[in-house]
Design a protein around this motif. Structure first.
Motif, PDB file in Angstrom:
ATOM      1  N   MET A   1     -32.783 -25.135  27.372  1.00  9.31           N
ATOM      2  CA  MET A   1     -32.471 -26.465  26.838  1.00  9.31           C
ATOM      3  C   MET A   1     -31.536 -27.245  27.773  1.00  9.31           C
ATOM      4  O   MET A   1     -30.446 -27.633  27.389  1.00  9.31           O
ATOM      5  CB  MET A   1     -31.852 -26.340  25.440  1.00  9.31           C
ATOM      6  N   ASN A   2     -31.987 -27.397  29.007  1.00  9.69           N
ATOM      7  CA  ASN A   2     -31.170 -28.111  29.988  1.00  9.69           C
ATOM      8  C   ASN A   2     -31.404 -29.616  29.831  1.00  9.69           C
ATOM      9  O   ASN A   2     -32.454 -30.143  30.180  1.00  9.69           O
ATOM     10  CB  ASN A   2     -31.555 -27.625  31.397  1.00  9.69           C
ATOM     11  N   GLU A   3     -30.414 -30.290  29.280  1.00  7.90           N
ATOM     12  CA  GLU A   3     -30.605 -31.721  28.975  1.00  7.90           C
ATOM     13  C   GLU A   3     -30.721 -32.558  30.247  1.00  7.90           C
ATOM     14  O   GLU A   3     -31.333 -33.612  30.246  1.00  7.90           O
ATOM     15  CB  GLU A   3     -29.472 -32.216  28.079  1.00  7.90           C
ATOM     16  N   GLU A   4     -30.104 -32.076  31.321  1.00  4.44           N
ATOM     17  CA  GLU A   4     -30.180 -32.858  32.566  1.00  4.44           C
ATOM     18  C   GLU A   4     -31.567 -32.799  33.182  1.00  4.44           C
ATOM     19  O   GLU A   4     -32.108 -33.823  33.613  1.00  4.44           O
ATOM     20  CB  GLU A   4     -29.165 -32.335  33.579  1.00  4.44           C
TER      21      GLU A   4
ATOM     22  N   GLY B   1     -34.271 -31.592  31.607  1.00  3.34           N
ATOM     23  CA  GLY B   1     -35.327 -31.691  30.590  1.00  3.34           C
ATOM     24  C   GLY B   1     -36.079 -30.382  30.391  1.00  3.34           C
ATOM     25  O   GLY B   1     -37.097 -30.342  29.707  1.00  3.34           O
TER      26      GLY B   1
ATOM     27  N   TYR C   1     -36.887 -26.988  28.820  1.00  2.51           N
ATOM     28  CA  TYR C   1     -36.623 -26.319  27.533  1.00  2.51           C
ATOM     29  C   TYR C   1     -36.640 -24.804  27.701  1.00  2.51           C
ATOM     30  O   TYR C   1     -35.720 -24.113  27.289  1.00  2.51           O
ATOM     31  CB  TYR C   1     -37.660 -26.761  26.491  1.00  2.51           C
TER      32      TYR C   1
END
Ligand code: FMN
Length: 438
Positions: free
Chosen positions: A175-178, A180, A182
């Motif tokens: 779940m790496n928000e930077e 994207g 998952y």
């Protein structure tokens, strides 16, 4: 008793069927469930009661063949009940029966992992192989394999399912928000399983479930069944077929535990629960009367039903034998049906008793003759666990009513709780952790 934690586990074995009809006649005390059982509300309420009484789990048995027994002719698929029962409860485990013969392993692994997510780690799988040929016919197959081959297939099947569950590393979801991202695909193992019976290439497309592997439950106690359980089971459902003998109960436990040690497994990871149907009343005499009422008198119709039922259970045609002659010797280890359960009937064979006399002696499913006031029943349960060494009991009653469930959860269990013999609250949120707590 030296140092052993005296606490034991409680679970309940039941079915998603019209309980009010299981006696072969409409049962009193079945209430509105006699017509409305298929809404599942009875089981949901039951789960709430067991949760309040801090049971380890409720297990729903299943058979896929059309069953001719009155209250078993219609049933719900147990899987559909799992999330509903979990949603209504806080700590109760929910265990569904699924047959290795009819679910493709990938489908079962996926379904059970989904249910483990939905129940937040309270899911169990009762591993059965199914002996009835009628079930095979329904799935377009010729016949069920032999007893031995079914266990061999089940072992390979369970290995595959476990490998699929284990395929996702615990940290595979990033779940790496930077970025994207998952899932980190490098942390999801792609299987190339080439077994004797099953093949599977690929990975589950469902994230590792809360328990990693849902709890594994098994019930066979033949030689093959014991080996299977020693290797895979977290919990074992034991019926000694009415033997009413602590020695018989202890032998099964000691034997399975020593088989586990031999293959390098910690035997304390396996909890054997003995099937019981305590019959309770305000006085011992009344409870004893009710206990004896449960054994149906031998009538031509009941004998016919028993002979047919035993034939199905053992997968052997007993209808060919004269009721007033002794049965020939039957090598139980060669039966393709349920060997250990069939022995509850066959145990009294001595070559002299007639078939009819053996039917009269047939044990029920309860491991102990358990009747009396709730205090007396609690005494017996405590005594049994002292004698056997663990691990608990599997309640069962046919026909099952809210009245009976209340007798157990509001009458018997509080006595056991006051004695410190069963849990008063859930210490863990997941089923396996609760099973391993003591
Ligand atoms: C308490 C208990 C529950 C069982 N539940 C199921 C079930 O739901 N479905 C099924 O097909 N067999 C069920 N069985 C049968 C077992 O899975 C197993 O096939 C049977 O006991 C025969 O094994 P054995 O020959 O190793 O003793 C159950 C048996 C017991 C004792």
């Amino acid at each position: 008793m030296s140092g052993r934690d005296k606490r034991f586990h409680l679970a309940w074995f039941t079915n998603a069927v019209p309980h009010g009809w299981m006696d072969g006649k409409a049962s009193p005390w079945a209430g509105n469930d006699i017509t409305e059982w298929m809404t599942g509300e009875f089981l949901i309420d039951m789960a709430r009661s067991l949760d309040r009484a801090c049971f380890d789990y409720i297990m729903l048995e299943d058979h896929v063949a059309f069953d001719h027994m009155a209250g078993l002719t219609a049933r719900l698929d147990p899987i559909s009940m799992m999330p509903l029962m979990a949603e209504a409860t806080t700590g109760l485990g929910v265990v569904a029966t699924m047959s290795t013969s009819f679910y493709p392993p990938f489908l079962l692994a996926r379904t059970a992992a989904s249910l483990d997510h939905l129940t937040r780690g309270r899911m169990g799988w009762n591993i059965v192989t199914t002996s009835e040929h009628e079930a095979a016919h329904a799935f377009g197959m010729e016949a069920q394999p032999s007893h031995g081959e079914r266990y061999e297939r089940a072992a390979e099947y369970t290995d595959l399912v476990c490998q699929l569950w284990d395929g996702w590393d615990p940290d595979a979801i990033v779940m790496n928000e930077e970025t994207g991202q998952y899932v980190d695909p490098s942390k999801v193992k792609r299987l190339d399983f080439q077994g004797k019976y099953y093949k599977c290439k690929g990975a589950l497309n469902i994230a590792r479930s809360p328990q990693g592997r849902p709890v594994l439950c098994q019930a066979g106690t033949s030689e093959r069944g014991r080996d299977f359980s020693a290797k895979y089971a977290d919990t074992i459902l034991v019926s000694t077929g009415g033997a009413n003998d602590y020695g018989v109960m202890k032998e099964i436990r000691d034997d399975i535990r020593s088989r586990a040690v031999k293959i390098g497994r910690d035997p304390d990871e396996i909890k054997l629960l003995y099937m019981i149907t305590p019959i309770m009343a305000e006085s011992e005499a009344e409870a004893e009367r009710l206990w004896h009422l449960r054994k149906p008198p031998l009538t031509p119709a009941s004998i016919k039903g028993m002979v047919e039922g035993l034939s199905r259970l053992g997968q052997i045609d007993l209808t060919q034998y004269d009721l007033d002659e002794p049965l020939p010797f039957i090598d139980i280890t060669k039966l393709d049906g349920h060997q250990a359960t069939f022995n509850s009937f066959y145990r009294s064979w001595d070559g002299k008793k007639t078939f009819r006399e053996m039917l009269a002696r047939r044990g029920g499913v309860s491991s102990l003759d358990l009747f009396g006031t709730p205090t007396q029943v609690a005494d017996r349960m405590e005594e049994a666990m002292e004698a056997i060494g663990g691990d608990g009991f599997l309640l069962q009653c046919r026909p099952l009513t809210r009245r009976y469930i209340t007798e157990v959860t509001e009458g018997l269990v509080p006595i056991l709780q006051k004695r410190g013999l069963v849990r008063k609250k859930y210490e863990h949120t997941q089923l396996r952790d609760n099973l391993r707590e003591f």
